[in-house]
Design a protein around this motif. Structure first.
Motif, PDB file in Angstrom:
ATOM      1  N   ALA A  15       0.653  -1.506  -0.162  1.00 45.61           N
ATOM      2  CA  ALA A  15      -0.075  -0.281  -0.053  1.00 45.61           C
ATOM      3  C   ALA A  15       0.428   1.670  -0.155  1.00 45.61           C
ATOM      4  O   ALA A  15       0.924   1.892  -0.444  1.00 45.61           O
ATOM      5  N   ALA A  34       9.827   3.667   7.012  1.00 43.46           N
ATOM      6  CA  ALA A  34       9.786   2.244   6.039  1.00 43.46           C
ATOM      7  C   ALA A  34       9.350   1.466   7.630  1.00 43.46           C
ATOM      8  O   ALA A  34       8.587   0.325   7.795  1.00 43.46           O
ATOM      9  N   GLN A  37       9.386  -2.707   9.586  1.00 39.98           N
ATOM     10  CA  GLN A  37       9.446  -3.898   8.833  1.00 39.98           C
ATOM     11  C   GLN A  37       9.671  -3.292   7.042  1.00 39.98           C
ATOM     12  O   GLN A  37       8.291  -3.281   6.508  1.00 39.98           O
ATOM     13  N   GLN A  41       4.292  -6.802   5.353  1.00 38.38           N
ATOM     14  CA  GLN A  41       4.686  -8.636   5.554  1.00 38.38           C
ATOM     15  C   GLN A  41       4.748  -9.738   4.351  1.00 38.38           C
ATOM     16  O   GLN A  41       5.136 -10.562   4.961  1.00 38.38           O
ATOM     17  N   ASN A  50       0.079 -14.714  -6.619  1.00 38.02           N
ATOM     18  CA  ASN A  50      -1.218 -14.278  -6.936  1.00 38.02           C
ATOM     19  C   ASN A  50      -1.235 -12.823  -7.006  1.00 38.02           C
ATOM     20  O   ASN A  50      -1.909 -12.140  -7.255  1.00 38.02           O
ATOM     21  N   ILE A  83       7.504   5.827  12.926  1.00 33.78           N
ATOM     22  CA  ILE A  83       6.823   6.877  13.905  1.00 33.78           C
ATOM     23  C   ILE A  83       6.648   6.475  14.583  1.00 33.78           C
ATOM     24  O   ILE A  83       5.372   5.264  14.791  1.00 33.78           O
ATOM     25  N   CYS A 137      -2.876 -17.217   0.510  1.00 34.23           N
ATOM     26  CA  CYS A 137      -1.741 -16.812  -0.189  1.00 34.23           C
ATOM     27  C   CYS A 137      -0.941 -18.519  -0.210  1.00 34.23           C
ATOM     28  O   CYS A 137      -0.421 -18.840  -0.772  1.00 34.23           O
ATOM     29  N   ASP A 277      -3.630  -3.122   4.510  1.00 34.03           N
ATOM     30  CA  ASP A 277      -4.454  -3.953   5.734  1.00 34.03           C
ATOM     31  C   ASP A 277      -4.905  -2.640   6.892  1.00 34.03           C
ATOM     32  O   ASP A 277      -6.119  -3.541   7.687  1.00 34.03           O
ATOM     33  N   ARG A 284      -7.343  -8.200   2.887  1.00 40.33           N
ATOM     34  CA  ARG A 284      -5.612  -8.505   3.284  1.00 40.33           C
ATOM     35  C   ARG A 284      -4.998  -9.165   2.247  1.00 40.33           C
ATOM     36  O   ARG A 284      -4.813 -10.483   2.762  1.00 40.33           O
ATOM     37  N   ALA A 286      -2.113  -8.407  -1.367  1.00 41.12           N
ATOM     38  CA  ALA A 286      -1.366  -7.579  -1.552  1.00 41.12           C
ATOM     39  C   ALA A 286      -1.197  -6.650  -2.477  1.00 41.12           C
ATOM     40  O   ALA A 286      -1.460  -5.161  -2.463  1.00 41.12           O
TER      41      ALA A 286
HETATM   42  P1  FAD Z   1       1.815  -4.366   5.389  1.00 40.38           P
HETATM   43  O1  FAD Z   1       2.815  -5.326   4.270  1.00 40.38           O
HETATM   44  O2  FAD Z   1       1.410  -4.727   6.780  1.00 40.38           O
HETATM   45  O3  FAD Z   1       3.128  -3.281   5.597  1.00 40.38           O
HETATM   46  C1  FAD Z   1       3.081  -1.893   6.599  1.00 40.38           C
HETATM   47  C2  FAD Z   1       4.337  -1.208   6.676  1.00 40.38           C
HETATM   48  O4  FAD Z   1       3.824  -0.266   7.849  1.00 40.38           O
HETATM   49  C3  FAD Z   1       5.989  -1.630   7.328  1.00 40.38           C
HETATM   50  O5  FAD Z   1       6.534  -1.169   5.861  1.00 40.38           O
HETATM   51  C4  FAD Z   1       5.877  -1.550   8.698  1.00 40.38           C
HETATM   52  O6  FAD Z   1       7.424  -1.176   9.162  1.00 40.38           O
HETATM   53  C5  FAD Z   1       4.717  -0.235   8.305  1.00 40.38           C
HETATM   54  N1  FAD Z   1       4.737   0.211   9.298  1.00 40.38           N
HETATM   55  C6  FAD Z   1       4.125  -0.311  11.156  1.00 40.38           C
HETATM   56  N2  FAD Z   1       3.848   0.862  12.036  1.00 40.38           N
HETATM   57  C7  FAD Z   1       4.606   1.521  11.810  1.00 40.38           C
HETATM   58  C8  FAD Z   1       5.726   2.885  12.076  1.00 40.38           C
HETATM   59  N3  FAD Z   1       4.678   3.126  13.522  1.00 40.38           N
HETATM   60  N4  FAD Z   1       6.419   3.299  11.138  1.00 40.38           N
HETATM   61  C9  FAD Z   1       6.425   3.842   9.838  1.00 40.38           C
HETATM   62  N5  FAD Z   1       6.249   2.565  10.533  1.00 40.38           N
HETATM   63  C10 FAD Z   1       4.843   1.101  10.227  1.00 40.38           C
HETATM   64  N6  FAD Z   1      -1.171 -11.406  -0.482  1.00 40.38           N
HETATM   65  C11 FAD Z   1      -0.954 -11.954  -1.188  1.00 40.38           C
HETATM   66  O7  FAD Z   1      -1.396 -10.619  -1.721  1.00 40.38           O
HETATM   67  N7  FAD Z   1      -0.463 -12.911  -1.791  1.00 40.38           N
HETATM   68  C12 FAD Z   1       0.422 -13.483  -1.069  1.00 40.38           C
HETATM   69  O8  FAD Z   1       1.186 -14.512  -1.140  1.00 40.38           O
HETATM   70  C13 FAD Z   1       0.727 -13.080   0.403  1.00 40.38           C
HETATM   71  N8  FAD Z   1       1.248 -13.477   1.499  1.00 40.38           N
HETATM   72  C14 FAD Z   1       1.827 -13.380   2.570  1.00 40.38           C
HETATM   73  C15 FAD Z   1       2.108 -14.318   3.302  1.00 40.38           C
HETATM   74  C16 FAD Z   1       2.383 -13.911   4.889  1.00 40.38           C
HETATM   75  C17 FAD Z   1       3.364 -15.005   5.352  1.00 40.38           C
HETATM   76  C18 FAD Z   1       1.557 -12.742   5.593  1.00 40.38           C
HETATM   77  C19 FAD Z   1       2.066 -13.042   6.381  1.00 40.38           C
HETATM   78  C20 FAD Z   1       0.791 -12.345   4.463  1.00 40.38           C
HETATM   79  C21 FAD Z   1       0.342 -12.707   3.517  1.00 40.38           C
HETATM   80  N9  FAD Z   1      -0.107 -11.880   2.088  1.00 40.38           N
HETATM   81  C22 FAD Z   1      -0.259 -12.014   0.917  1.00 40.38           C
HETATM   82  C23 FAD Z   1      -0.633 -10.671   2.708  1.00 40.38           C
HETATM   83  C24 FAD Z   1      -0.091  -9.572   2.592  1.00 40.38           C
HETATM   84  O9  FAD Z   1       1.281  -9.336   2.524  1.00 40.38           O
HETATM   85  C25 FAD Z   1      -0.416  -7.828   2.970  1.00 40.38           C
HETATM   86  O10 FAD Z   1      -2.667  -8.429   2.643  1.00 40.38           O
HETATM   87  C26 FAD Z   1      -0.370  -7.321   2.460  1.00 40.38           C
HETATM   88  O11 FAD Z   1       1.021  -7.064   2.346  1.00 40.38           O
HETATM   89  C27 FAD Z   1      -0.448  -5.536   3.263  1.00 40.38           C
HETATM   90  O12 FAD Z   1       0.185  -4.763   3.135  1.00 40.38           O
HETATM   91  P2  FAD Z   1      -0.344  -3.030   3.589  1.00 40.38           P
HETATM   92  O13 FAD Z   1       0.864  -1.966   2.755  1.00 40.38           O
HETATM   93  O14 FAD Z   1      -1.526  -3.067   3.772  1.00 40.38           O
HETATM   94  O15 FAD Z   1       1.076  -3.382   4.812  1.00 40.38           O
END
Ligand code: FAD
Ligand code: NAP
Length: 310
Positions: A15, A34, A37, A41, A50, A83, A137, A277, A284, A286
């Motif tokens: 996102a 960042a 992590q 995820q 996918n 943050i 996933c 997410d 939930r 990617a």
């Molecule tokens: P995230 O990927 O959770 O990223 C959150 C970010 O916010 C990270 O960089 C973190 O460091 C940062 N952050 C958090 N708090 C703070 C803060 N206070 N200050 C600064 N930064 C912060 N989805 C699929 O579509 N296909 C798959 O095959 C798949 N496999 C998966 C396998 C696993 C093991 C897991 C756990 C998830 C999987 N998913 C998959 C789900 C997918 O990873 C998530 O839906 C997606 O990553 C969500 O993206 P996001 O950008 O919302 O958040």
């Protein structure tokens, strides 16, 4: 005022980085935090099968590093910090990382959500080796095999129904004999010929062979009996925790802590958007997170233009 950023993004998952790509290409010079992590995820998994555009799948970390490079190519600045405090009571919005204050005209929150896990012995080592928190996933890797789902909510039922079309056998284990799942979801799972229920049963440990899960140690809490259950995978569907803590004093959230959005990614504060997410208890994935990141960046861009036209 020159230090006030036009767009600040918190989180570098799909996102946040998609929002960065769009904001950077709109010449808004986004700054992205960042957190702990970088890449989110997907960096905790191996093959992503996918995400469109990769016929033969792509390694999760590679996908996220490529997205990072793409965002940087158009002028995104990534700050490898977390943050820890925010003040969204007035514009410009204020954020703090390592005691340093940052100001921004618009804010995109994409801090993700963490799946809850059972806390089994060696759990983190076994993630991706038979333990999973995401049926959509990882389900495909267990085609024709025996799988177990733990949980008694809608996610557990949905996961079990999804897996029932892939696996040879699905067992739902739940710690109580009553379910949080909606009656319709529960009844669908109960009627499915490929799904068996075991309640009230609690998973206490894994049985591992050659680094892979081959079974579980399960306790029937009614009789107290501890037994071995043969299974190739355990899908934990026991809820998620959205990472909204830092913003919770300002943003409306639901009872679980997901940031509430309306009109795509708008929060209750004008100029603050939530994507991925953090605001999506339903999908939930990617690709949905990336889509919301795109929407948030375009909405932030339009808001900035409106402010400057006024
Ligand atoms: P995230 O990927 O959770 O990223 C959150 C970010 O916010 C990270 O960089 C973190 O460091 C940062 N952050 C958090 N708090 C703070 C803060 N206070 N200050 C600064 N930064 C912060 N989805 C699929 O579509 N296909 C798959 O095959 C798949 N496999 C998966 C396998 C696993 C093991 C897991 C756990 C998830 C999987 N998913 C998959 C789900 C997918 O990873 C998530 O839906 C997606 O990553 C969500 O993206 P996001 O950008 O919302 O958040
Ligand atoms: P949930 O409703 O909170 O259910 C979590 C389940 O996990 C509960 O049954 C809970 O048991 C169990 N659990 C929690 N911690 C546990 C532990 N440590 N050990 C064993 N079991 C544990 O979460 P969810 O199922 O993810 O659903 C979240 C929200 O999304 C809900 O509002 C749901 O309706 C919605 N949703 C809807 C759909 C749909 O409509 N298609 C699909 C998915 C999700 P207890 O019951 O004992 O507390």
């Amino acid at each position: 005022m020159s230090d006030v950023k036009k767009v600040t993004i918190v989180g570098t998952g799909p996102a946040g980085l998609t929002a960065a790509i769009y904001a950077a290409r709109a010449q808004l010079a986004p700054v992205v935090f960042a957190g702990l992590q970088h890449g989110g995820q997907l960096t905790t998994t191996t093959e992503i099968e996918n995400f469109p555009g990769f016929e033969h799948g792509i390694d999760g970390t590679k996908l996220m590093m490529d997205m990072t490079a793409q965002a940087e190519r158009f002028g995104t600045t990534i700050i490898y910090d977390t943050i820890t405090k925010a003040d969204l009571s007035a514009r410009p919005f204020k954020l703090w990382a390592s005691e340093k204050e940052f100001e921004t005209e618009t804010l995109i929150i994409s801090t993700g959500a963490a799946a809850k896990t059972l806390g089994l012995p060696n759990e983190s080592k076994l993630m991706g080796r038979g333990l999973s928190t995401c049926a959509t996933c990882d389900g495909f890797f267990f085609k024709g095999k025996k799988v177990t789902v733990v949980g008694g909510g809608d996610t557990a039922m949905e996961d079990a129904l999804y897996l029932a079309n892939l696996a040879s056998e699905v067992v739902i284990m739940h710690r109580r004999d009553e379910f949080k799942a909606s009656p319709i979801m529960l009844s669908r799972a109960e009627k499915h010929p490929n799904i068996e229920f075991r309640v009230p049963h609690v998973v206490e440990d894994t049985i591992v062979n050659d680094g892979e899960v081959v079974g579980l140690k399960v306790r029937d809490t009614k009789t107290g009996e501890l037994y071995d259950h043969e299974t190739d995978a355990l899908f934990m569907a026991i809820g998620h925790t959205p990472n909204s803590e830092v913003f919770k004093d300002f943003l409306e959230t639901d009872d679980a802590g997901y940031v509430k959005v309306k009109n795509f990614t708008e929060t209750n504060i004008k100029g603050v958007y939530a994507a991925g997410d953090i605001s999506d208890p339903n999908f939930r994935q990617a690709i949905t997170a990336a889509g919301m990141g795109c929407q948030a960046a375009i909405q932030a861009q339009r808001y900035i233009e409106e402010q400057h036209d006024a």
